[in-house]
Structures are given as C-alpha cells and as structure tokens.
Scaffold this motif. Structure first.
Motif, PDB file in Angstrom:
ATOM      1  N   ASP A   1       1.315   0.176 -11.615  1.00 32.47           N
ATOM      2  CA  ASP A   1       0.335  -0.408 -10.699  1.00 32.47           C
ATOM      3  C   ASP A   1      -0.885   0.500 -10.656  1.00 32.47           C
ATOM      4  O   ASP A   1      -0.921   1.566 -11.292  1.00 32.47           O
ATOM      5  CB  ASP A   1       0.945  -0.593  -9.298  1.00 32.47           C
ATOM      6  N   LYS A   2      -1.879   0.076  -9.905  1.00 33.19           N
ATOM      7  CA  LYS A   2      -3.105   0.862  -9.742  1.00 33.19           C
ATOM      8  C   LYS A   2      -3.729   0.478  -8.403  1.00 33.19           C
ATOM      9  O   LYS A   2      -3.224  -0.397  -7.688  1.00 33.19           O
ATOM     10  CB  LYS A   2      -4.081   0.567 -10.888  1.00 33.19           C
TER      11      LYS A   2
ATOM     12  N   ASP B   1      -0.846   4.202 -10.137  1.00 40.57           N
ATOM     13  CA  ASP B   1       0.398   4.440  -9.411  1.00 40.57           C
ATOM     14  C   ASP B   1       1.529   3.779 -10.185  1.00 40.57           C
ATOM     15  O   ASP B   1       1.634   2.558 -10.216  1.00 40.57           O
ATOM     16  CB  ASP B   1       0.306   3.861  -7.991  1.00 40.57           C
TER      17      ASP B   1
ATOM     18  N   HIS C   1       6.480   7.380  -6.313  1.00 35.76           N
ATOM     19  CA  HIS C   1       5.176   6.881  -6.749  1.00 35.76           C
ATOM     20  C   HIS C   1       4.491   8.007  -7.521  1.00 35.76           C
ATOM     21  O   HIS C   1       4.196   9.065  -6.949  1.00 35.76           O
ATOM     22  CB  HIS C   1       4.317   6.477  -5.554  1.00 35.76           C
TER      23      HIS C   1
ATOM     24  N   LEU D   1      -2.577  -1.114  -3.127  1.00 29.87           N
ATOM     25  CA  LEU D   1      -2.112  -1.380  -4.490  1.00 29.87           C
ATOM     26  C   LEU D   1      -2.673  -2.704  -5.006  1.00 29.87           C
ATOM     27  O   LEU D   1      -3.353  -3.431  -4.287  1.00 29.87           O
ATOM     28  CB  LEU D   1      -0.585  -1.356  -4.529  1.00 29.87           C
TER      29      LEU D   1
ATOM     30  N   ASN E   1       0.849  -1.195   0.000  1.00 27.45           N
ATOM     31  CA  ASN E   1       0.000   0.000   0.000  1.00 27.45           C
ATOM     32  C   ASN E   1       0.880   1.238   0.000  1.00 27.45           C
ATOM     33  O   ASN E   1       2.061   1.162   0.334  1.00 27.45           O
ATOM     34  CB  ASN E   1      -0.971  -0.009   1.183  1.00 27.45           C
TER      35      ASN E   1
ATOM     36  N   CYS F   1       1.549  -5.073  -6.972  1.00 23.64           N
ATOM     37  CA  CYS F   1       2.673  -5.304  -6.058  1.00 23.64           C
ATOM     38  C   CYS F   1       2.171  -6.050  -4.821  1.00 23.64           C
ATOM     39  O   CYS F   1       1.565  -5.450  -3.924  1.00 23.64           O
ATOM     40  CB  CYS F   1       3.323  -3.984  -5.652  1.00 23.64           C
TER      41      CYS F   1
END
Length: 360
Positions: A351-352, A209, A320, A51, A27, A54
């Motif tokens: 990532d998201k 992200d 980030h 996240l 996170n 990851c």
C-alpha cells in the motif's frame, strides 16, 4: 468546541427512498492514540498516514418506514452475505449518533459493505468501515438538507465516524490527519480529525506502506478493552505527555524531511504502544514471535544498507513497513526475500499513502 453545532435544524427536503455509496480507506497512526475518555474523546492527540489500497466500500439503500418507528431498522451484508454479527456494533453506533441524525428511525436501511483487503487479514477494518458508513449517512442528510456546506459535511462525517470507532475520524481525508487538540496544530480538536495543515517535505510524499500479515486471527484483547486499561495505568500520564511532545517533534520532522528522526520517532511510538499493553493490569502481549523476527531483520538491514526503512505497529501482531517511494525497489526486494517468510501463509499487502474517501 461544542458538539451541538452538528445538530441541524429542520430539514428542507423530504425523501421516500434512495441510496448513497462511499469508499473510505484505513489509516496508520504515526503518533498513536491509546486511552480514551467518555464519548470517544482521546486522551492524547494522534497523527496518521491515510492509506490508499486498503479501504472499505459501502452502499446504503434506504426506504421510508410506515408504522412503528421506535427502533432502528437495518440489515447488513458483507460481500453480499448477511452479516448479523455486525448488528450490535451498528446498533450501538446508531444510538450514539441519533441525536445528530434524527432521520435514522424514519427509514429502513440495507447496508452492503466490502473490503479491498481480506476481512480475516488481521487489518483493523473499523476505521475504514465506520468512516464509510458515516459518509453514506451524511450523504443522506445532504439530500435532506442540500444547504449543508462541503466543509461542514466532512467535519460532521468525521465527528460521526469517531463515535463508531475513534480512529475512523482520521480516514476521511489525507494524506496526513491529526485528531485531538494540540496547541501547535491549527484547528486540531478532540471531536473530529483535521487534514494536517502545514508544509510536508517531498521525502514524505507518496510514502510506501507494505503490511506484513503476521497473524490473521482475531486479537485476544479488543482495542476497546485495551483503551479502557489506560484508566489507572501507572504510566498513563507520562505516555499522554510523550504523545503531545511527539506531535511537536513530528511537525518539525515533516517540514525538514529528516528521515532519521522520523524513523526514530515512529518506531519508538510503535514500541511504546505495546509497552503500555504489557504494563497494563491485566497485562497482555499482542506481538508474536514473528513480529519480533521482522523487527530485528529490519534493524539489521537498515544498519547494513543505510536505507530509510522503518516499521510501525497497530494494536496487533502485523507489521507496517514504511519507506520512501524512491527506495521502493530495493526495499521491496528485501521484503520479498527476507520478511515474507514470517507472514502467515506468505501474505502481505503493498500500500501507499492516499488522499481519503471518495463518493462512488
């Protein structure tokens, strides 16, 4: 809120062997926690995006032990390779949680864990790793005590994860999690993370992200040492008060969808975190020259285009890059053409926002 609620009575089932497996994400905090009291209690509340890509995947196999049960018995593997340097941290974790999981010395545990991101990538894996481990242990307790409700399961797993790594308690659910008591967040407390309970504007749904890996080496100052340096810090009280105020502000921002205010708050929080490090005694700097280059590039690009791109930082050099999904194409093009050159070996991770841990 009292932690004794997490101590169950006598288990209803007995087990001789079995297994449990969970994946749990990392996170990224928007309002940061920096500084803690005894027993992993935060000095201020925090809120984080969970996240998606990851994450840590952990499987525990367990077998009933015969004979002496005065110590913990476990072996741990990372990517199927023995990892003896993980033993001290897990031993400390087991010592902290034994009062809440009395079966820990009754079994031998074989722990297999892997990350979906490179272990040496400079992304802190303690949040995802400790939350995945806590969830596996809770699945074992659920087998011993099937009456445990889903809500009690997740709260206790978050409570246990916190005792391994503070921020781990924010990784179990999503897409936003609050940890630490705050008068305006219903259910918030210092013992475990809670899913953010209020309306969130569509602007923040499926937020992106992209993590720029500026420095993949081990930090020269551990987070534990950094947190401890907040004791007696000349600006500690002002920082804790600021975080409480920023939780109030971000609550309004998340409801209204005000991207400009979101950017200002999140970037200020990131820089304040590092300002606390630079004004500790002893003081330290975790940002690298390329971290600053990236930040300045982001500021220039945002000014030129008006696009809602922003950054945040953990306690390290990596950046980030946060932005709405609808702007992803333009911003990713900028990241690839202008920012990746500042990453170590050109490495970055797209990532998201995700929605928490999953049993596997």
């Amino acid at each position: 809120m009292n932690s004794t609620r997490f101590k169950l009575g006598k288990y209803t089932n007995t087990l001789t062997s079995g297994s449990a497996s969970w994946s749990s994400p990392s996170n990224i905090a928007l309002v940061k926690y920096w500084g803690k009291k005894e027993h992993q209690i935060p000095e201020n509340p925090s809120i984080s995006f969970t996240l998606d890509a990851c994450k840590t995947i952990t499987e525990i196999k367990f077998e009933k032990r015969e004979g002496d049960q005065s110590t913990f018995s476990f072996e741990v593997f990372l990517d199927d390779m023995p990892k003896p340097d993980f033993h001290p941290k897990i031993e400390t974790f087991f010592n902290r949680i034994e009062a809440y999981l009395p079966f820990l010395k009754e079994f031998h545990f074989t722990i297999h864990t892997q990350n979906t991101f490179p272990h040496s990538s400079g992304i802190a894996s303690s949040a995802s790793g400790m939350s995945a481990l806590a969830l596996c242990l809770m699945s074992i307790e659920k087998q011993l005590h099937p009456a445990l409700s889903d809500s009690d399961f997740i709260q206790k797993a978050s409570f246990l994860a916190r005792l391994g790594s503070g921020s781990a308690c924010r990784s179990l659910e999503g897409d936003l999690v609050v940890w630490g008591a705050h008068p305006e967040i219903e259910g918030s407390n210092d013992l475990f993370g809670v899913k953010y309970p209020y309306k969130v504007h569509d602007n923040f749904k499926n937020y992106q992200d992209t993590i720029l890996l500026v420095d993949k080496g081990e930090k020269q100052v551990s987070s534990t040492i950094g947190h401890n340096l907040m004791h007696g810090h000349p600006f500690a009280k002002q920082r804790f008060d600021q975080a409480v105020g920023n939780i109030s502000k971000i609550k309004n921002i998340l409801e209204s969808g005000d991207l400009e205010a979101f950017i200002a708050l999140v970037e200020s929080e990131a820089l304040t975190l590092h300002a606390m490090m630079m004004t500790s005694m002893p003081y330290f700097i975790l940002m690298k020259p390329n971290t600053l280059e990236i930040i300045n590039k982001i500021w220039s690009f945002r000014q030129e285009t008006g696009l809602p791109i922003s950054f945040t930082l953990d306690a390290g050099a990596n950046v980030h890059v946060l932005y709405p999904e609808k702007n992803a194409d333009q911003i990713l093009e900028f990241i690839k053409s202008q920012l990746v050159a500042y990453c170590q070996n050109g490495h970055y991770i797209c990532d998201k926002i995700g929605f928490g841990a999953k049993q596997s």
